[in-house]
Design an enzyme around this catalytic site. Structure first.
Site, mmCIF file in Angstrom:
data_model
loop_
_atom_site.group_PDB
_atom_site.id
_atom_site.type_symbol
_atom_site.label_atom_id
_atom_site.label_comp_id
_atom_site.label_asym_id
_atom_site.label_seq_id
_atom_site.Cartn_x
_atom_site.Cartn_y
_atom_site.Cartn_z
ATOM 1 N N SER A 156 0.829 -1.193 0.000
ATOM 2 C CA SER A 156 0.000 0.000 0.000
ATOM 3 C C SER A 156 0.873 1.255 0.000
ATOM 4 O O SER A 156 1.753 1.393 -0.859
ATOM 5 C CB SER A 156 -0.943 -0.051 1.213
ATOM 6 O OG SER A 156 -1.954 0.914 1.131
ATOM 7 N N ASP A 216 -8.559 -4.658 -6.207
ATOM 8 C CA ASP A 216 -7.947 -3.777 -5.215
ATOM 9 C C ASP A 216 -8.064 -2.322 -5.693
ATOM 10 O O ASP A 216 -7.489 -1.958 -6.722
ATOM 11 C CB ASP A 216 -6.474 -4.173 -5.044
ATOM 12 C CG ASP A 216 -5.749 -3.316 -4.011
ATOM 13 O OD1 ASP A 216 -6.293 -2.297 -3.560
ATOM 14 O OD2 ASP A 216 -4.606 -3.682 -3.672
#
Length: 288
Positions: A156, A216
């Site tokens: 991330s 995602d």
């Protein structure tokens, strides 16, 4: 062999060479586990006692952790089994307002390492807040483990920080490619020129992979389209699901429709928390 058969084989070889790259699933899974471990508390990482999260991989020796007032965090340690220095930059802590402000600062700033390159302002400022400390720790560890491999990873926000870090470690490594650079669920970091510069330098590594998973949403940010005009770096490894870690698509070039760029309505935050089937969303709660 007939002429047309030779031409077909040559074209097939060229096609293969431009659509794939070196990728090691087992190493990728291991570095993903270290990325997840970077969400754990300082004290648990020092003792490598963060439950299932730490048990998934071999302990790191001489672990150093750092967190600043912006709540940007990294860990660095030595893997005796792999003879490798491992650096993991942490992603966004869900309850950290400072981390979210970093993620949302999506204007661009000039990036001095390459001509006309610009990068995400929030990621760059977060990176600048830890890079001096990280360089010092890396130099110390490099002196202690002079011939070791170098692994860099992050999930991330941590993937964005790792992307900005690798050119700096490359310089400290006598302008030699590091061994492995793998991110999971990284957002876009820079503009077209930044992406092209990474490609020209082969991602500054021998093995690299920007791993993405199905829907995602984080890997779709900041936007590719105008006026944002961010672009991913290449060497994408795209998983449709986590049921088989050996089933994936490799896309050498960034923003390839065969990989995550071809996913519409990428709104499943559970995918962001499921790389290699790990419980990214829950495990960090129990290793803090």
């Amino acid at each position: 062999m007939k002429t047309y058969q030779i031409i077909f084989l040559l074209l097939s070889t060229i096609s293969l060479s431009v659509s794939s790259f070196q990728y090691d699933v087992e190493v990728a899974e291991k570095l993903s586990a270290y990325s997840l471990a970077s969400y754990c508390s300082h004290s648990n990482l020092k003792n490598w006692s963060c439950g299932k999260t730490c048990e998934r991989v071999e302990p790191l020796k001489d672990v150093k952790t750092f967190e600043n007032e912006k709540e940007i965090f990294y860990m660095i340690g030595y893997s005796q089994k792999d003879d490798a220095i491992v650096i993991a930059t942490r992603g966004t802590i869900p309850w950290s307002i400072k981390n979210w402000l970093t993620d949302l600062s999506a204007s661009k700033i000039d990036y001095q390492n390459c001509k006309k390159c610009q990068v995400h302002l929030g990621f760059y400022q977060a990176f600048q807040s830890i890079v001096d400390s990280l360089k010092i720790e890396f130099i110390k560890m490099r002196k202690q483990y002079q011939n070791s491999k170098i692994y860099i990873t992050g999930h991330s926000l941590g993937g964005a920080l790792a992307t900005l870090l690798i050119p700096e470690i490359y310089k400290l490594n006598n302008n030699m490619p590091i061994d492995v650079f793998i991110t999971q669920g990284s957002p876009r970091v820079g503009n077209q020129q930044f992406s092209s510069w990474f490609e020209q330098n082969n991602n500054f590594s021998k093995i690299s992979a920007r791993i993405t998973l199905n829907k995602d949403p984080v890997v779709q940010l900041p936007a590719y389209s105008f006026p944002f005009s961010f672009k991913h770096i290449g060497n994408e490894v795209f998983y449709k699901d986590v049921s088989n870690k050996f089933e994936f698509i490799q896309c050498l070039k960034p923003e390839d429709q065969s990989c995550s760029f071809g996913v519409y309505f990428a709104t499943n935050i559970a995918d962001h928390q499921s790389y290699f089937g790990f419980g990214w969303g829950t495990e960090l709660l129990f290793c803090r």
